[in-house]
Design a protein around this motif. Sequence first.
Motif, PDB file in Angstrom:
ATOM      1  N   ALA A 250       0.814  -1.218   0.000  1.00 55.31           N
ATOM      2  CA  ALA A 250       0.000   0.000   0.000  1.00 55.31           C
ATOM      3  C   ALA A 250       0.843   1.262   0.000  1.00 55.31           C
ATOM      4  O   ALA A 250       0.348   2.342  -0.347  1.00 55.31           O
ATOM      5  CB  ALA A 250      -0.931  -0.006   1.214  1.00 55.31           C
ATOM      6  N   TRP A 251       2.109   1.142   0.378  1.00 54.89           N
ATOM      7  CA  TRP A 251       2.993   2.306   0.395  1.00 54.89           C
ATOM      8  C   TRP A 251       3.142   2.933  -0.984  1.00 54.89           C
ATOM      9  O   TRP A 251       3.524   4.107  -1.102  1.00 54.89           O
ATOM     10  CB  TRP A 251       4.369   1.915   0.950  1.00 54.89           C
ATOM     11  CG  TRP A 251       4.933   0.653   0.361  1.00 54.89           C
ATOM     12  CD1 TRP A 251       4.789  -0.624   0.835  1.00 54.89           C
ATOM     13  CD2 TRP A 251       5.729   0.541  -0.834  1.00 54.89           C
ATOM     14  NE1 TRP A 251       5.442  -1.523   0.027  1.00 54.89           N
ATOM     15  CE2 TRP A 251       6.033  -0.827  -1.013  1.00 54.89           C
ATOM     16  CE3 TRP A 251       6.225   1.462  -1.749  1.00 54.89           C
ATOM     17  CZ2 TRP A 251       6.806  -1.291  -2.074  1.00 54.89           C
ATOM     18  CZ3 TRP A 251       6.986   1.017  -2.815  1.00 54.89           C
ATOM     19  CH2 TRP A 251       7.268  -0.358  -2.971  1.00 54.89           C
ATOM     20  N   LYS A 252       2.837   2.185  -2.032  1.00 49.31           N
ATOM     21  CA  LYS A 252       2.904   2.755  -3.378  1.00 49.31           C
ATOM     22  C   LYS A 252       1.865   3.852  -3.570  1.00 49.31           C
ATOM     23  O   LYS A 252       1.994   4.676  -4.482  1.00 49.31           O
ATOM     24  CB  LYS A 252       2.716   1.657  -4.425  1.00 49.31           C
ATOM     25  CG  LYS A 252       3.869   0.658  -4.474  1.00 49.31           C
ATOM     26  CD  LYS A 252       3.641  -0.386  -5.562  1.00 49.31           C
ATOM     27  CE  LYS A 252       4.828  -1.338  -5.656  1.00 49.31           C
ATOM     28  NZ  LYS A 252       4.632  -2.379  -6.703  1.00 49.31           N
ATOM     29  N   ASN A 253       0.835   3.829  -2.737  1.00 51.27           N
ATOM     30  CA  ASN A 253      -0.207   4.856  -2.775  1.00 51.27           C
ATOM     31  C   ASN A 253      -0.270   5.620  -1.454  1.00 51.27           C
ATOM     32  O   ASN A 253      -1.324   6.090  -1.037  1.00 51.27           O
ATOM     33  CB  ASN A 253      -1.569   4.231  -3.073  1.00 51.27           C
ATOM     34  CG  ASN A 253      -1.615   3.542  -4.419  1.00 51.27           C
ATOM     35  OD1 ASN A 253      -1.617   2.325  -4.518  1.00 51.27           O
ATOM     36  ND2 ASN A 253      -1.636   4.338  -5.477  1.00 51.27           N
ATOM     37  N   SER A 254       0.878   5.747  -0.817  1.00 54.79           N
ATOM     38  CA  SER A 254       0.941   6.381   0.493  1.00 54.79           C
ATOM     39  C   SER A 254       0.445   7.823   0.446  1.00 54.79           C
ATOM     40  O   SER A 254       0.792   8.592  -0.454  1.00 54.79           O
ATOM     41  CB  SER A 254       2.384   6.356   1.006  1.00 54.79           C
ATOM     42  OG  SER A 254       2.524   7.181   2.146  1.00 54.79           O
ATOM     43  N   MET A 255      -0.342   8.195   1.468  1.00 56.81           N
ATOM     44  CA  MET A 255      -0.748   9.589   1.614  1.00 56.81           C
ATOM     45  C   MET A 255       0.324  10.399   2.349  1.00 56.81           C
ATOM     46  O   MET A 255       0.158  11.601   2.562  1.00 56.81           O
ATOM     47  CB  MET A 255      -2.081   9.696   2.357  1.00 56.81           C
ATOM     48  CG  MET A 255      -2.046   9.216   3.792  1.00 56.81           C
ATOM     49  SD  MET A 255      -3.581   9.567   4.696  1.00 56.81           S
ATOM     50  CE  MET A 255      -4.762   8.521   3.853  1.00 56.81           C
ATOM     51  N   ILE A 256       1.401   9.735   2.761  1.00 55.20           N
ATOM     52  CA  ILE A 256       2.566  10.325   3.433  1.00 55.20           C
ATOM     53  C   ILE A 256       2.295  10.597   4.912  1.00 55.20           C
ATOM     54  O   ILE A 256       3.202  10.507   5.746  1.00 55.20           O
ATOM     55  CB  ILE A 256       3.052  11.633   2.736  1.00 55.20           C
ATOM     56  CG1 ILE A 256       3.100  11.449   1.212  1.00 55.20           C
ATOM     57  CG2 ILE A 256       4.415  12.040   3.273  1.00 55.20           C
ATOM     58  CD1 ILE A 256       3.997  10.339   0.739  1.00 55.20           C
ATOM     59  N   TRP A 257       1.057  10.890   5.274  1.00 51.86           N
ATOM     60  CA  TRP A 257       0.754  11.224   6.663  1.00 51.86           C
ATOM     61  C   TRP A 257       1.065  10.070   7.615  1.00 51.86           C
ATOM     62  O   TRP A 257       1.457  10.286   8.759  1.00 51.86           O
ATOM     63  CB  TRP A 257      -0.708  11.637   6.808  1.00 51.86           C
ATOM     64  CG  TRP A 257      -0.964  13.062   6.450  1.00 51.86           C
ATOM     65  CD1 TRP A 257      -1.665  13.539   5.375  1.00 51.86           C
ATOM     66  CD2 TRP A 257      -0.528  14.221   7.181  1.00 51.86           C
ATOM     67  NE1 TRP A 257      -1.685  14.918   5.385  1.00 51.86           N
ATOM     68  CE2 TRP A 257      -0.995  15.361   6.488  1.00 51.86           C
ATOM     69  CE3 TRP A 257       0.225  14.407   8.341  1.00 51.86           C
ATOM     70  CZ2 TRP A 257      -0.743  16.663   6.927  1.00 51.86           C
ATOM     71  CZ3 TRP A 257       0.474  15.708   8.781  1.00 51.86           C
ATOM     72  CH2 TRP A 257      -0.009  16.816   8.082  1.00 51.86           C
ATOM     73  N   GLU A 258       0.898   8.830   7.153  1.00 54.43           N
ATOM     74  CA  GLU A 258       1.195   7.713   8.045  1.00 54.43           C
ATOM     75  C   GLU A 258       2.689   7.625   8.340  1.00 54.43           C
ATOM     76  O   GLU A 258       3.099   7.121   9.395  1.00 54.43           O
ATOM     77  CB  GLU A 258       0.671   6.388   7.459  1.00 54.43           C
ATOM     78  CG  GLU A 258       1.478   5.799   6.312  1.00 54.43           C
ATOM     79  CD  GLU A 258       1.064   6.326   4.955  1.00 54.43           C
ATOM     80  OE1 GLU A 258       1.202   5.579   3.956  1.00 54.43           O
ATOM     81  OE2 GLU A 258       0.612   7.474   4.867  1.00 54.43           O
ATOM     82  N   CYS A 259       3.501   8.155   7.413  1.00 59.81           N
ATOM     83  CA  CYS A 259       4.944   8.198   7.655  1.00 59.81           C
ATOM     84  C   CYS A 259       5.269   9.258   8.708  1.00 59.81           C
ATOM     85  O   CYS A 259       6.116   9.044   9.589  1.00 59.81           O
ATOM     86  CB  CYS A 259       5.674   8.493   6.355  1.00 59.81           C
ATOM     87  SG  CYS A 259       5.421   7.218   5.085  1.00 59.81           S
ATOM     88  N   HIS A 260       4.598  10.393   8.636  1.00 56.10           N
ATOM     89  CA  HIS A 260       4.759  11.422   9.665  1.00 56.10           C
ATOM     90  C   HIS A 260       4.305  10.895  11.028  1.00 56.10           C
ATOM     91  O   HIS A 260       4.907  11.222  12.062  1.00 56.10           O
ATOM     92  CB  HIS A 260       3.964  12.670   9.289  1.00 56.10           C
ATOM     93  CG  HIS A 260       4.592  13.491   8.218  1.00 56.10           C
ATOM     94  ND1 HIS A 260       5.569  14.425   8.470  1.00 56.10           N
ATOM     95  CD2 HIS A 260       4.399  13.512   6.873  1.00 56.10           C
ATOM     96  CE1 HIS A 260       5.945  14.991   7.337  1.00 56.10           C
ATOM     97  NE2 HIS A 260       5.255  14.459   6.351  1.00 56.10           N
ATOM     98  N   PHE A 261       3.253  10.086  11.024  1.00 55.04           N
ATOM     99  CA  PHE A 261       2.753   9.504  12.264  1.00 55.04           C
ATOM    100  C   PHE A 261       3.841   8.664  12.941  1.00 55.04           C
ATOM    101  O   PHE A 261       4.115   8.824  14.139  1.00 55.04           O
ATOM    102  CB  PHE A 261       1.517   8.655  11.961  1.00 55.04           C
ATOM    103  CG  PHE A 261       1.054   7.784  13.101  1.00 55.04           C
ATOM    104  CD1 PHE A 261       0.369   8.325  14.170  1.00 55.04           C
ATOM    105  CD2 PHE A 261       1.291   6.414  13.090  1.00 55.04           C
ATOM    106  CE1 PHE A 261      -0.064   7.532  15.223  1.00 55.04           C
ATOM    107  CE2 PHE A 261       0.858   5.603  14.130  1.00 55.04           C
ATOM    108  CZ  PHE A 261       0.171   6.169  15.201  1.00 55.04           C
ATOM    109  N   VAL A 262       4.478   7.777  12.179  1.00 58.59           N
ATOM    110  CA  VAL A 262       5.525   6.934  12.759  1.00 58.59           C
ATOM    111  C   VAL A 262       6.707   7.779  13.206  1.00 58.59           C
ATOM    112  O   VAL A 262       7.298   7.536  14.265  1.00 58.59           O
ATOM    113  CB  VAL A 262       5.959   5.851  11.745  1.00 58.59           C
ATOM    114  CG1 VAL A 262       7.203   5.117  12.254  1.00 58.59           C
ATOM    115  CG2 VAL A 262       4.826   4.854  11.528  1.00 58.59           C
ATOM    116  N   ALA A 263       7.066   8.785  12.402  1.00 60.89           N
ATOM    117  CA  ALA A 263       8.173   9.659  12.793  1.00 60.89           C
ATOM    118  C   ALA A 263       7.882  10.341  14.123  1.00 60.89           C
ATOM    119  O   ALA A 263       8.771  10.480  14.974  1.00 60.89           O
ATOM    120  CB  ALA A 263       8.424  10.706  11.708  1.00 60.89           C
TER     121      ALA A 263
END
Length: 272
Positions: A250-263
């Motif tokens: 699903a990361w191929k369609n990442s909204m990027i916000w979930e990456c900020h969440f983990v950070a």
Amino acid sequence: MTMFNGLLCFSGEPSACAAVEDAQNDITGQWYRSPRLRAHPHLHPVNSFSPDMGLGILLWVAADPSKERLERLSWWLDWVSRNQRCIGKGCENRWPRYCPDDDVDGDPDAQLGCTFSAGDLATFGFALKHWGIRARDDALQQKFDAAAPNAIALAALGAQLNRPGYSQHLSGVTLLVLHKLEPDNKSLMAAANLLATAQPKNPFFAWLAGSKNEQVAHLALEVCPHNDGSMPRPEDRQDWSWQREDTAQAWKNSMIWECHFVAAITGEGAVQ
């Protein structure tokens, strides 16, 4: 959407906290999936709210159980009390629901997508007791009181039995809410370990299970965009990757916000 905004709010993102608040109607207390749908409810005429969005409310309050947020939660409970589904002739029994638009009273074809489940009652009952909030409707409060003692057991069962993907993600979010309220509960940690074992590449599950921040960040950085060339096209940025099973990519369609969440939850700062 209110659940994802709740997660981001929990991680410390102020704009997401504001979005959860702005998704509530200040007059009636009803909550919607987003501020836009609160302002324009005709854009989503069915399922204007849902059980997963309800978890977003709990995360929003858990992040900061201030007087204002607890008051807004009480407003919403008042709305829920006034808008329960009628069961039986003369509405002799009623059942709580998140929204009235697909649980229309008397409709034999109603989808019941807005209806509180036993697990929902338990999770909300557990949280409401922790925060000292009670529904004004006695019958509704009795349902919360009866279900609350089962909250941890039902959440653990969900982690064990829910299918990979969105169902397991909802289990994880439920565990997060309960863990915030009872951080030393061993059953919750064991349930989180089940999720992390089932989906070992999921950084959210790894974090729930107590993995070191460096390990969690490494899992996220393996798939999160790291430069302009690895960013999905704007029109493809639609998914919160951690709600999908590992094999879905699903990361191929990442909204990027979930990456900020983990950070944010790992203290690693903004994703570059």
